[in-house]
Structures are given as C-alpha cells and as structure tokens.
Design a protein around this motif. Sequence first.
Motif, short mmCIF file in Angstrom:
data_model
loop_
_atom_site.label_atom_id
_atom_site.label_comp_id
_atom_site.label_asym_id
_atom_site.label_seq_id
_atom_site.Cartn_x
_atom_site.Cartn_y
_atom_site.Cartn_z
N ALA A 54 1.01 -1.15 -0.01
CA ALA A 54 -0.12 0.08 0.06
C ALA A 54 0.89 1.34 0.02
N LEU A 55 2.06 1.11 0.74
CA LEU A 55 2.88 2.42 0.81
C LEU A 55 3.42 2.75 -0.79
N TRP A 56 3.71 1.49 -1.24
CA TRP A 56 4.24 1.81 -2.76
C TRP A 56 3.16 2.63 -3.49
N ARG A 57 1.82 1.98 -3.47
CA ARG A 57 0.88 2.63 -4.15
C ARG A 57 0.68 4.32 -4.16
N ILE A 58 0.76 4.40 -2.65
CA ILE A 58 0.55 5.83 -2.48
C ILE A 58 1.76 6.57 -2.87
N ALA A 118 -10.14 -6.64 -16.41
CA ALA A 118 -9.91 -6.53 -14.97
C ALA A 118 -9.41 -4.87 -15.04
N ARG A 119 -9.71 -4.27 -13.93
CA ARG A 119 -9.02 -2.91 -13.84
C ARG A 119 -7.56 -3.09 -13.22
N VAL A 120 -6.76 -2.49 -13.74
CA VAL A 120 -5.12 -2.40 -13.42
C VAL A 120 -5.01 -0.80 -13.33
N GLU A 121 -3.99 -0.44 -12.17
CA GLU A 121 -3.75 0.85 -11.78
C GLU A 121 -2.39 0.89 -12.24
N ALA A 122 -1.67 1.64 -12.85
CA ALA A 122 -0.27 1.92 -12.92
C ALA A 122 0.35 3.21 -13.18
N ARG A 123 1.27 3.44 -12.76
CA ARG A 123 2.09 4.72 -13.02
C ARG A 123 3.38 4.41 -13.17
N GLY A 133 18.10 7.54 -16.65
CA GLY A 133 17.66 6.52 -17.92
C GLY A 133 16.77 5.40 -17.73
N ARG A 134 16.73 4.99 -16.53
CA ARG A 134 15.72 3.67 -16.34
C ARG A 134 14.36 4.16 -16.22
N CYS A 135 13.72 3.28 -16.59
CA CYS A 135 12.09 3.55 -16.32
C CYS A 135 11.52 2.62 -15.50
N LEU A 136 10.42 2.88 -14.90
CA LEU A 136 9.94 2.31 -13.70
C LEU A 136 8.42 2.11 -14.04
N ILE A 137 7.66 0.96 -13.80
CA ILE A 137 6.19 1.01 -13.86
C ILE A 137 5.90 0.38 -12.77
N VAL A 138 4.92 1.01 -11.91
CA VAL A 138 4.46 0.53 -10.67
C VAL A 138 3.09 0.10 -10.95
N ALA A 139 2.72 -1.18 -10.70
CA ALA A 139 1.18 -1.49 -10.98
C ALA A 139 0.43 -2.16 -9.88
N TRP A 140 -0.58 -2.27 -9.92
CA TRP A 140 -1.38 -2.95 -8.87
C TRP A 140 -2.99 -3.09 -9.15
N HIS A 198 3.49 -4.33 -7.90
CA HIS A 198 4.46 -5.02 -8.61
C HIS A 198 5.39 -3.78 -9.38
N VAL A 199 6.46 -3.81 -9.26
CA VAL A 199 7.49 -2.85 -9.71
C VAL A 199 8.46 -3.43 -10.99
#
Length: 188
Positions: A19-23, A99-104, A111-118, A180-181
């Motif tokens: 939850a902390l990561w999502r916030i 299914a609903r998926v949230e991602a940022r 130069g690295r990219c991150l996707i945070v998904a839940w 997920h990261v």
Amino acid sequence: NWVKARFDFEHTPRFQGAALWRILAQARAVPELELIAWYELRDLAAGSQVIGDQNNQHLGVLSPAGEPKPAFAALTRAVALLSPALRSVAVQARGEAGARVEARAFQRADGRCLIVAWLPTRTLPDNAAAVRAAFSLAARTRSVEARASDAYGEGAESLALHTSSTVLTDALTLHPERTHVIEIDACE
C-alpha cells in the motif's frame, strides 16, 4: 463513515508495504507535489487512543520499540527508486477480461524506467484472484527484457519487452495483495 478492508490481507504488515508503494507512486505522478511525508514512523503503543479503529495504531514502518516492520524495507526501496529526479511517463495497462489495473510510470534521470502496477482492492470481485496484465509505455528502450518484482524487490522475474514507437511488455501476473515494480534499463 470509515473505509473498511474488504480482504483479510489488507490489514497485514506485509500489505502495508504494498500500500505504501501505491500511495508513493500516485503522489510522485503529480509534478506539482514537492514533498511527501509519512504520517507516523512508529506504531503507537498498545492502548493508545486513536481516531477510527485499532488498525490506526499500526500506521508506522517501525514497531513501538523502533524495530523495522516489513513496510520499512518497502519504504527504503521506494525512496531509492522514486526519490531521484524523475518524470512521469504515459502508461496503459491492459488487464485480462477487462480487469481494472492501476499503473504509474516514471523515467529516472539515469535513464531507467519504472512501472508501478497493482489491482485496486475497491474494484476487485469478492473472490479476487491473480490477473494477467500487459503494459504499453510511451518511451523507447534498447533493452529486450525488464525485471518485475514486488514492493520488497522479491519474487523477481524477467519480462520480455517489445519495442516500436512505444515499449510493450509481455503479460505479467498481478496479485491483489502485492504491488508490482517493473524496472526497464536504458529508456529514452
């Protein structure tokens, strides 16, 4: 009218890190936001008066004695990956069967990219299960695979990338109780 947990995993020490990561991911996606503070670093002592229910005694990332809880490791990782200069990148998530998926998504200065998904718990069916999802990122990369793990950096797996004008990932299995990261090297 307090928000109640729908699933048993929502009030566990392990889910606190997810939850902390999502916030933090949602907050970092707002460019005007300059500072993020966690409400309470230490849990309150047993019997302390709190607003809401007794779960509000456990909002810290440290125990009342100052011992790290699992969420402390998640916070440490989030600070390391989300603190340097970064910018938001457009991302689309496609969950199976609608299914609903949230991602940022973010591109770091290195130069690295991150996707945070839940999977958002408010929209999950009562019999929530894992969902496969793929992502499309508005960036380019020379990499052919990414690393996907949970909020703690555990359960790492390789994820194939396909590039054209955007970066497309193979499907990843998302679990309701995890955040997920996905880390992609060398984004442009």
